[in-house]
Design a protein around this motif. Structure first.
Motif, PDB file in Angstrom:
ATOM      1  N   LEU A 172      -0.649  -3.291   5.386  1.00 55.94           N
ATOM      2  CA  LEU A 172      -1.860  -4.099   5.180  1.00 55.94           C
ATOM      3  C   LEU A 172      -1.501  -5.567   4.967  1.00 55.94           C
ATOM      4  O   LEU A 172      -2.210  -6.461   5.461  1.00 55.94           O
ATOM      5  N   ALA A 173      -0.439  -5.825   4.244  1.00 57.55           N
ATOM      6  CA  ALA A 173      -0.006  -7.216   4.036  1.00 57.55           C
ATOM      7  C   ALA A 173       0.350  -7.860   5.373  1.00 57.55           C
ATOM      8  O   ALA A 173       0.008  -9.035   5.627  1.00 57.55           O
ATOM      9  N   ALA A 209       4.674  -1.405  15.581  1.00 58.46           N
ATOM     10  CA  ALA A 209       4.954  -0.310  16.517  1.00 58.46           C
ATOM     11  C   ALA A 209       5.340   0.946  15.747  1.00 58.46           C
ATOM     12  O   ALA A 209       5.217   2.063  16.256  1.00 58.46           O
ATOM     13  N   HIS A 210       5.798   0.755  14.508  1.00 53.19           N
ATOM     14  CA  HIS A 210       6.179   1.884  13.656  1.00 53.19           C
ATOM     15  C   HIS A 210       5.320   1.890  12.395  1.00 53.19           C
ATOM     16  O   HIS A 210       5.798   2.171  11.303  1.00 53.19           O
ATOM     17  N   LEU A 211       4.059   1.602  12.586  1.00 54.39           N
ATOM     18  CA  LEU A 211       3.104   1.579  11.481  1.00 54.39           C
ATOM     19  C   LEU A 211       3.103   2.896  10.714  1.00 54.39           C
ATOM     20  O   LEU A 211       2.930   2.925   9.499  1.00 54.39           O
ATOM     21  N   ASN A 212       3.312   3.998  11.444  1.00 61.30           N
ATOM     22  CA  ASN A 212       3.282   5.314  10.813  1.00 61.30           C
ATOM     23  C   ASN A 212       4.372   5.497   9.761  1.00 61.30           C
ATOM     24  O   ASN A 212       4.244   6.331   8.861  1.00 61.30           O
ATOM     25  N   SER A 213       5.443   4.719   9.843  1.00 62.48           N
ATOM     26  CA  SER A 213       6.530   4.855   8.865  1.00 62.48           C
ATOM     27  C   SER A 213       6.518   3.744   7.819  1.00 62.48           C
ATOM     28  O   SER A 213       7.356   3.720   6.923  1.00 62.48           O
ATOM     29  N   SER A 249      -7.643  -4.327  15.383  1.00 60.96           N
ATOM     30  CA  SER A 249      -8.676  -3.374  14.977  1.00 60.96           C
ATOM     31  C   SER A 249      -8.167  -1.946  15.049  1.00 60.96           C
ATOM     32  O   SER A 249      -8.439  -1.120  14.175  1.00 60.96           O
ATOM     33  N   TYR A 250      -7.416  -1.627  16.114  1.00 58.51           N
ATOM     34  CA  TYR A 250      -6.885  -0.273  16.266  1.00 58.51           C
ATOM     35  C   TYR A 250      -5.837   0.035  15.192  1.00 58.51           C
ATOM     36  O   TYR A 250      -5.792   1.152  14.651  1.00 58.51           O
ATOM     37  N   LYS A 251      -4.989  -0.932  14.887  1.00 58.09           N
ATOM     38  CA  LYS A 251      -3.977  -0.700  13.853  1.00 58.09           C
ATOM     39  C   LYS A 251      -4.641  -0.477  12.487  1.00 58.09           C
ATOM     40  O   LYS A 251      -4.271   0.432  11.731  1.00 58.09           O
ATOM     41  N   LEU A 252      -5.630  -1.298  12.196  1.00 64.55           N
ATOM     42  CA  LEU A 252      -6.339  -1.155  10.931  1.00 64.55           C
ATOM     43  C   LEU A 252      -7.131   0.150  10.898  1.00 64.55           C
ATOM     44  O   LEU A 252      -7.171   0.846   9.874  1.00 64.55           O
ATOM     45  N   ALA A 253      -7.757   0.493  12.020  1.00 66.62           N
ATOM     46  CA  ALA A 253      -8.521   1.745  12.105  1.00 66.62           C
ATOM     47  C   ALA A 253      -7.614   2.950  11.901  1.00 66.62           C
ATOM     48  O   ALA A 253      -7.997   3.933  11.249  1.00 66.62           O
ATOM     49  N   THR A 257      -7.733  -5.153   0.187  1.00 68.75           N
ATOM     50  CA  THR A 257      -6.994  -5.867   1.237  1.00 68.75           C
ATOM     51  C   THR A 257      -7.665  -5.659   2.601  1.00 68.75           C
ATOM     52  O   THR A 257      -7.741  -6.587   3.406  1.00 68.75           O
ATOM     53  N   VAL A 258      -8.132  -4.438   2.843  1.00 68.44           N
ATOM     54  CA  VAL A 258      -8.881  -4.173   4.081  1.00 68.44           C
ATOM     55  C   VAL A 258     -10.078  -5.121   4.174  1.00 68.44           C
ATOM     56  O   VAL A 258     -10.358  -5.695   5.234  1.00 68.44           O
TER      57      VAL A 258
END
Length: 993
Positions: A138-139, A127-131, A155-159, A174-175
C-alpha cells in the motif's frame, strides 16, 4: 489601430515539436501538421485525421507529436497527474490497424524514454505483489498514485489487495488516501471496474451483462472503446485486437501504455507480429527495462499463491481455476499469468462479450477435440501453466473450446450432453442461440428435459424480448404433456432425481412470467405463482438451498397479502418490487459490497475506539459516495432490467399492441359511426381520411420509436442519474439519512427501491405532460390540417369528434406514466393479524394494545411483519386454550425523526393448556437458544421459531426473538423487534405487486 482584444493569442509550441513535424516524410501530412500545431485545441476529428494514412515511419513521429512532451493533445502533457475522470471515458476516435497502432505507441513511448524507464522501476516490485506485506504494498501504491495519479494498472493492483487480504483499519485508511490521489470519488466507475472483475463476491457473468446493457449503444461495436468492457478481456484476443487494446491504453495513461506493451511481450508466441514490430522499434533502454520485469525468477513464490485463503473464503459458487482466472488479471506482467489469462479470454471473455464481438468467438478459438479429457472425472489433472484439476469452470472452458469447432457438437452422445450440462456452469450466458439450437436437434427425447430447460434459461437471460423463447416454450409444453401428463412439477421432480445440478437453470428459466405463458399447462396467474413456489420448494429440498424455500414462502405471503389490496390499476406504471429486491440481493455491486464491509468494520471500531465521534465522521464521509453509487447502479436496473424494469413494462405495452389498440380503436370508432357512412363513401373524403390516418399513425410511431425507448436520443426517459441535479442530490441525501437511521445495511435494498421511485417520478410526470400537451397538440394540428371544413357540417362534426377522440387517447396513454398511488401494499399490525387469523375464524379473539397498533407500514417490511406474525399467531392459536383472548401488544420507536423507519416491537401473549405448558415452554426456549443451519431449516420446512430468528437476524444483524413466561398463569409471551417502513405520503410512492 484598435487592438482586437477578442482575438486568441497565438499558440506557442516547443522547438522539438517543429523538429518532429519536419521529420514527417509525407509532404501533405507535414503541411497538415503545421496547421494543426497552431490550433489551441485538437478535437477528436482532428486527432483521427492526424493519425490515419501514415506510413510506419510517420506513425512513430505522429505518436511522439500527439502524446509526447508538449504534444498536440494538451491533456496528455507527460507531467500531468491523471485522475479517474480522465480515464473513464469512451475512446473518441477509432483505432488504426495493429501495425499502425504499434508504431504510434512506439513513438509515444520513445519520446518519453526516461520517464518510461522510471515508471518501469516503480512497477517492478508490484509484479510480486502477492509476496509483499500489505503495508509495504500500500505504501508503494500510494507513492505511485501521488506521482502519476490514476491508471487502470494501479486500480487492478489495489483491487487485488482489497479482494485478497483482510485489511485492518490503518490499511483501509491508506486505501482511502490512494483513492483521494486518483480522484476515485469523482468517478468511482474507474476503480470499481477493476474491483468487479477481481472480487470473488461478484458474479462475473451477471456484471458483464449489466455493463453490456449500459454501454452497447455507445461503442459502435468496439468493446475496447469503453474501459469497463475492455477490462473483461484484459489481454488481446488476437493480433487484430492488439490495435484496440493499445489505443485503449494510450488514451488512458502512460502507465497503462507501458503495461500493455509488457502484456504483448509476454504473449509473443501468439502475437508474434506486434512483438517483432516492438522489438525492432522501441528504444533499447525500454526493452531492457521490460525484460528485467518479465524475466525475473519467481520460483520462491507458490504458483497458486495469488489466490489467497481469504480470497477463496469470500467466493460464492467459485472454483480454483476460476479464482486463478480472475486474480491473474492483476499479474499480467508475469508471463505464466498472462498466458493463463489470455487462453481464457479467447474463450470465456469473448463469449461474455459475444453480443458485441458478434461471431468472432469461432475465428479466435483454438482447436480442441479431446472428448475423452472433456468428459473425464473432476480429479483429472490438466496440462496448463499451473497444477490444476478438471474442476467445473475448467471443464466449461474446455467444452466451449470443443464446440468452437461447430462440427464437434455432433460428436457428443446423449450421455455426453447430460454429463457436460451437469458439470459446467453459466451455459445460459456462454452458449450462443445457434449452439443451443444444435443441441436441441441432436439430443434424444430423454435429454430433451435438460436441454429444454437450458434453452429457456438462455433465451430468458439474453433477450430483452421475453417472447423470444416462444419456439422453445412450445417444445417444452409438448414434452411435459407427452412424458409427464402435463404436470410441470412432475417434470421438475423427475429432472431433479436424474440431474440435480441443473436446478440453477430451472430456477432461472421457469419464473412466473414464463409459466403464465404456458397456456396449455397453466390456467391462470395464480396457478403460475403456485407452481413457481412448488418448483422452488422442490429444488430447495433437493439441494438443501434455504434461499429457494424463502422465495417460495415469499410467493405465498404475497398471495395472502393481496387480500389487503383495494385495487390493482394495471393502467399505471409497474415495477415488480419483490423481483427487484430478490435481484439486488442476489447480484450485489462492488459499491454494495464495499458499503457492507465498511459498515461492519466501523461498527467494530466504534465499539473499541475511545472517541466515537471521530469514527462516525469518518464513516459518514466514506459512505456518502458509496450510497450514491449504489443508488446509481440500482436505478439503471430499475429502468432497464428485462425481468422487472420500466423498459420491460414499456416493451410489453408496445409488443402486445396495447399502444396500437389504445391509439387507434377510439379513432376508428368515430370513423365507423353509421351517421358518417354515406359521407365516408365519397372518394375524396376517403382520401382525406386515409391521409390523416397516415399522419396520425406517424405521430404514434414517433412516440413508440423516439420517446418510449430508453436508448433513443429523444427518449422521455434516462436510466443514468445526473448526480449534479438538485432533485437527485436531495433524494440521495434523504436515502443516506434513512439508511443511517436503520443502523446497518440490512434494509439497504428496500430503501434503494423506494429511492428509485422518487427518482423516476419527475421523468414520469414529464412523459405524461409531453403526451398530454406537445403530442396532443401535434395530433390536433394534424386534424386541422386535413379536415379544413370545406366539406360541410358533417366534416365539421367528424373533426370535432376526432378532437375529442385523440384527447381521450392521449390522456389514456399519459395515465400509463402515473406513479402508482397505492404503491406497495400498506397495512397496520392490526390488519395483518386479522388476515392471518381469518383463516382460522378467530379474529374476535384478538386483544390489541400499544401505541403502534394502527400505524400503517409499507414496502417489503409488510411481508416480513406478516411472516413473523403468522408464526406467533398460529402457534398461539394452535397451542392456546380454546376461546381465550390472544393479546397483541405493539409499540413503536422512531430512532431518527427525519427517517420513515420505525423500530416495531410486537409481543403476543397467550394462555397455554396446563398439560401442554411445560412442553411448549421448553420447546420455545430450546428453539431460541439453538443454532440453526440452512439444511436443518430446510428439512424442518422453514417454519416456527427458527423462521423468526432467521428473518430478524437477516435484517437486524442479530435475531430479536424473545420469550417471557408466567408459570402461575400458564402464560407465554413471545415477541420480536424489527425495523419497518412507515406508509407516509412519500413512502407510498412505490410499486404494485
Amino acid at each position: 489601430m484598435m487592438k482586437n482584444k477578442f482575438k486568441k493569442p497565438k499558440i506557442s509550441r516547443t522547438a522539438d515539436i517543429y523538429k518532429l513535424i519536419y521529420m514527417v516524410k509525407n509532404v501533405e501530412k507535414r503541411n497538415q501538421l503545421r496547421g494543426y500545431s497552431s490550433k489551441h485545441t485538437i478535437t477528436s476529428i482532428d486527432a483521427e485525421n492526424i493519425r490515419r494514412k501514415n506510413n510506419p515511419h510517420d506513425s512513430i513521429i505522429v505518436g511522439a507529436l500527439m502524446k509526447g512532451p508538449g504534444g498536440l493533445l494538451s491533456e496528455h502533457i507527460f507531467d500531468k497527474k491523471r485522475q479517474s475522470n480522465d480515464l473513464f471515458t469512451i475512446n473518441a476516435f477509432p483505432n488504426l490497424d495493429w501495425r499502425g497502432e504499434v508504431n504510434y505507441t512506439v513513438g509515444y513511448l520513445n519520446s518519453m524514454s526516461k520517464t518510461v524507464t522510471d515508471i518501469l522501476d516503480l512497477m517492478r516490485p508490484l509484479a510480486h505483489l502477492n509476496s509483499m506485506s500489505s503495508d509495504d504494498a500500500l505504501a508503494h501504491m500510494l507513492n505511485i498514485s501521488k506521482k502519476y495519479g490514476a491508471s487502470n494498472y494501479l486500480s487492478y493492483k489495489l483491487a487485488y489487495l482489497r479482494s485478497s487480504r483482510d485489511l485492518n483499519s490503518n490499511q483501509v485508511e491508506t486505501v482511502s488516501k490512494i483513492e483521494d490521489e486518483i480522484g476515485h470519488r469523482d468517478n468511482v466507475g474507474m476503480h470499481f471496474s477493476a474491483l468487479e472483475n477481481l472480487s470473488s463476491k461478484i458474479s462475473l457473468f451477471v456484471i458483464s451483462q449489466r455493463r453490456i446493457n449500459g454501454l452497447i449503444g455507445k461503442i459502435n461495436g468496439d468493446f475496447r472503446k469503453a474501459i469497463t468492457l475492455s477490462n473483461f478481456i484484459p489481454t488481446p484476443l488476437d493480433e487484430n485486437d492488439v490495435a484496440g487494446f493499445l489505443l485503449r491504453a494510450t488514451e488512458s495513461s502512460l502507465m497503462d501504455t507501458i503495461y500493455s506493451i509488457i502484456v504483448i511481450f509476454n504473449l509473443k508466441d501468439s502475437l508474434s507480429g506486434p512483438y517483432k514490430e516492438l522489438i525492432q522499434k522501441l528504444n533499447e533502454d525500454i526493452i531492457q527495462a521490460i525484460a528485467s520485469i518479465i524475466e525475473e525468477p519467481s520460483e520462491e513464490v507458490n504458483d497458486n499463491y495469488i489466490v489467497t485463503e481469504y480470497y477463496a473464503s469470500q467466493a460464492t459458487d467459485s472454483y480454483p481455476s476460476m479464482d486463478l482466472y480472475r486474480t491473474s488479471s492483476a499479474f499480467l506482467e508475469v508471463k505464466k499469468y498472462a498466458k493463463y489469462r489470455n487462453k481464457f479470454d479467447r474463450v470465456i471473455g469473448a463469449r461474455l462479450l459475444e453480443e458485441i464481438i458478434n461471431g468472432k468467438i469461432y475465428t479466435i478459438s483454438e482447436s480442441f477435440n479431446d472428448k475423452l479429457l472433456l468428459t473425464s472425472s473432476s480429479i483429472t489433472n490438466v496440462e496448463t501453466e499451473f497444477p490444476i484439476t478438471l474442476d467445473t469452470f475448467y471443464r466449461t472452458y474446455l467444452f466451449l473450446k470443443f464446440i468452437g469447432n461447430r462440427n464437434n457438437i455432433l460428436e457428443l452422445s446423449d450421455n455426453d450432453v447430460k454429463f457436460i450440462f451437469e458439470n459446467t456452469i453459466a451455459l445460459d450466458t456462454l452458449l450462443t442461440e445457434e449452439e443451443m439450437n444444435k443441441f436441441l436437434i441432436i439430443t434424444c427425447s430423454g435429454n430433451k428435459n435438460l436441454v429444454s430447460v437450458l434453452a429457456l434459461a438462455l433465451f430468458r437471460k439474453k433477450s430483452i424480448d421475453p417472447d423470444i423463447d416462444y419456439e422453445f416454450r412450445a417444445d417444452f409444453i409438448e414434452h411435459v404433456k407427452h412424458y409427464h401428463n402435463g404436470s410441470i412439477l412432475n417434470f421438475i421432480n423427475y429432472l431433479l432425481e436424474d440431474s440435480p445440478q441443473v436446478a440453477n437453470y430451472i430456477v432461472a428459466s421457469l419464473d412466473e412470467i414464463t409459466l403464465e405463458k404456458m397456456y396449455n399447462l397453466i390456467k391462470n396467474a395464480s396457478e403460475a405463482s403456485k407452481i413457481r413456489g412448488d418448483i422452488l420448494r422442490a429444488v430447495g429440498k433437493k439441494l438443501n438451498r434455504l434461499e429457494f424455500i424463502i422465495q417460495a414462502d415469499a410467493i405465498t405471503t404475497r398471495s395472502k397479502l393481496s387480500k389487503l389490496q383495494q385495487y390493482f390499476d394495471s393502467s399505471r406504471m409497474y415495477v415488480d418490487s419483490v423481483s427487484m429486491k430478490k435481484w439486488l440481493d442476489s447480484n450485489p455491486t462492488i459499491s454494495t459490497e464495499q458499503y457492507r464491509s465498511l459498515i461492519t468494520n466501523y461498527k467494530t471500531e466504534i465499539t473499541a475506539h475511545k472517541d466515537k465521534n471521530i469514527i462516525i465522521i469518518q464513516l459518514n464521509d466514506q459512505e456518502e459516495y458509496l450510497i450514491a453509487q449504489i443508488a446509481k447502479d440500482a436505478f439503471e436496473q430499475f429502468c432497464l432490467n428485462t425481468e422487472f424494469g420500466i423498459q420491460s413494462y414499456l416493451g410489453r405495452r408496445i409488443r402486445h399492441n396495447t399502444l396500437d389498440g389504445v391509439t387507434t380503436d377510439t379513432v376508428d370508432a368515430v370513423l365507423r359511426k353509421p351517421e358518417f357512412s354515406s359521407f365516408m363513401g365519397h372518394l375524396q373524403m376517403r382520401r382525406i381520411v386515409d391521409s390523416w390516418m397516415s399522419s396520425y399513425k406517424e405521430i404514434i410511431d414517433k412516440l413508440r420509436r423516439d420517446h418510449l425507448q430508453f436508448k433513443s436520443s429523444n427518449s422521455l426517459f434516462n436510466a443514468v442519474i445526473d448526480m449534479d441535479d438538485p432533485t437527485t442530490k436531495e433524494n440521495i441525501r434523504g436515502l443516506t439519512s434513512t439508511i443511517r437511521s436503520a443502523g446497518g445495511s440490512e434494509l439497504l435494498n428496500e430503501l434503494i427501491i423506494s429511492f428509485c421511485w422518487k427518482q423516476i417520478t419527475p421523468q414520469l410526470e414529464n412523459a405524461a405532460r409531453f403526451i398530454k400537451t406537445t403530442l396532443l397538440q401535434e395530433a390536433y394540428g394534424s386534424i386541422d390540417k386535413y379536415f379544413s371544413g370545406n366539406h360541410g357540417s358533417t366534416e365539421e362534426q367528424i373533426k370535432s369528434e376526432l378532437h375529442q377522440a385523440v384527447n381521450e387517447v392521449f390522456k389514456k396513454v399519459a395515465d400509463w406514466f402515473q406513479v402508482p398511488q397505492t404503491g406497495y401494499i400498506s397495512a397496520s399490525i392490526k390488519d395483518l393479524c386479522q388476515i392471518i387469523l381469518m383463516e382460522h375464524n378467530k379474529v374476535d379473539l384478538l386483544d390489541f394494545s400499544g401505541n403502534g397498533v394502527d400505524v400503517k407500514y409499507t414496502g417489503i417490511s409488510v411481508h416480513r411483519l406478516y411472516d413473523c406474525l403468522a408464526v406467533l399467531l398460529t402457534n398461539a392459536q394452535k397451542h392456546g386454550e380454546e376461546n381465550k383472548k390472544i393479546k397483541v401488544d405493539v409499540n413503536v420507536e422512531k430512532p431518527n425523526q427525519n427517517s420513515n423507519l420505525d423500530l416495531v416491537s410486537i409481543d403476543i401473549t397467550s394462555i397455554v393448556l396446563e398439560e401442554e405448558y411445560v412442553r411448549s415452554k421448553s420447546r420455545i426456549y430450546d428453539a431460541i437458544e439453538s443454532r440453526e443451519t440452512g439444511i436443518d431449516m430446510v428439512t424442518e420446512g422453514y417454519t416456527g421459531i427458527k423462521k423468526i430468528k432467521f428473518i430478524t437476524r437477516q435484517y437486524e444483524t442479530n435475531h430479536t426473538l424473545r420469550c417471557k413466561s408466567d408459570d402461575s398463569k400458564f402464560e407465554l409471551k413471545l415477541g420480536f423487534s424489527i425495523h419497518a417502513e412507515t406508509a407516509n405520503e412519500e413512502a407510498m410512492i412505490g410499486v404494485l405487486e
